[in-house]
Design an enzyme around this catalytic site. Structure first.
Site, short mmCIF file in Angstrom:
data_model
loop_
_atom_site.label_atom_id
_atom_site.label_comp_id
_atom_site.label_asym_id
_atom_site.label_seq_id
_atom_site.Cartn_x
_atom_site.Cartn_y
_atom_site.Cartn_z
N GLU A 162 1.10 -0.80 0.02
CA GLU A 162 0.13 -0.12 0.29
C GLU A 162 0.44 1.66 -0.15
OE1 GLU A 162 -3.13 0.14 -0.14
OE2 GLU A 162 -3.72 -2.29 -0.02
N CYS B 239 -8.17 -1.69 8.14
CA CYS B 239 -6.81 -2.30 7.32
C CYS B 239 -6.20 -0.63 6.76
CB CYS B 239 -6.50 -2.86 6.26
SG CYS B 239 -6.82 -5.14 6.02
N HIS C 33 -0.60 -5.80 2.00
CA HIS C 33 -2.37 -7.19 1.47
C HIS C 33 -1.95 -8.00 0.91
CE1 HIS C 33 -5.60 -4.09 2.18
NE2 HIS C 33 -5.83 -4.73 3.61
#
Length: 208
Positions: A82, A145, A169
């Site tokens: 991310e 998350c 992830h």
């Protein structure tokens, strides 16, 4: 021989009706020493608020040099690093305590977003060299998350500016998709391999 640095790696408890969470399953299987770094592990509750509180408690206890938070992203077929966390809680499902916040800031008057403090492009490159699918993701969603990623980066930026940190992830593992037609998955051993590579890159490169 002493460790070169300490890395905290976290995974979440199962949520959304799943019996397991591949993020935590993989984190538990990581070696306790990777690339000369001491690896510490913690499970976070899949709950708004409680997850960040638990993470900060562990950080303040362990005093790591880097924090890698790992989460499940059902439907993705790659390991996704991310890039950014947004200051928004907007749940499409309930968390494990039944909370489903809508259009709420994570930190009142906090910045709209934070960028990961990881060498994200180098991480993806090294995972791909190992013949595993990986990519950069520009959205961590708006569930727990993203909540944890934003909370971690807010903590780093306001309390510990020299700390590295970010979020990765991982896909479902095969046993989770037996009855989910056309849903991608990744072998748990491959997820563990990918996470090990991520730790090595973080230890060797740091933040750039």
């Amino acid at each position: 021989m002493g460790f070169t640095m300490k890395v905290l790696v976290t995974g979440f408890e199962p949520f959304g009706g799943e019996e397991i969470n591949p993020a935590w399953e993989a984190v538990q299987r990581l070696d306790l020493c990777i690339a000369g770094a001491e690896i510490k592990k913690a499970q976070l509750p899949t709950v708004f608020g409680k997850s960040i509180n638990k993470l900060i408690q562990v950080i303040e206890k362990e005093n790591p040099d880097a924090v890698l938070c790992i989460g499940q992203a059902g439907g993705r077929y790659e390991l996704t690093v991310e890039r950014v966390a947004i200051n928004l809680n907007d749940a499409s499902i309930k968390d494990n305590d039944g909370n489903s916040p809508s259009d709420e800031p994570i930190v009142i008057d906090g910045p709209a977003a934070y960028f990961a403090r990881l060498p994200i492009k180098a991480i993806v490159e090294e995972i791909r060299k190992a013949k595993l699918p990986a990519s950069i993701s520009n959205s961590a969603g708006a569930f727990v998350c993203n909540h944890v990623m934003y909370g971690l980066l807010h903590y780093i930026n306001t309390k510990r500016p020299n700390m590295l940190g970010g979020f990765i992830h991982v896909p479902f593992i095969p046993e989770q998709v037996i009855t989910k037609r056309h849903m991608p998955s990744m072998a748990l051993d491959d997820i563990v391999k990918g996470l090990t590579i991520i730790v090595k890159v973080v230890v060797e490169i740091g933040y750039c």
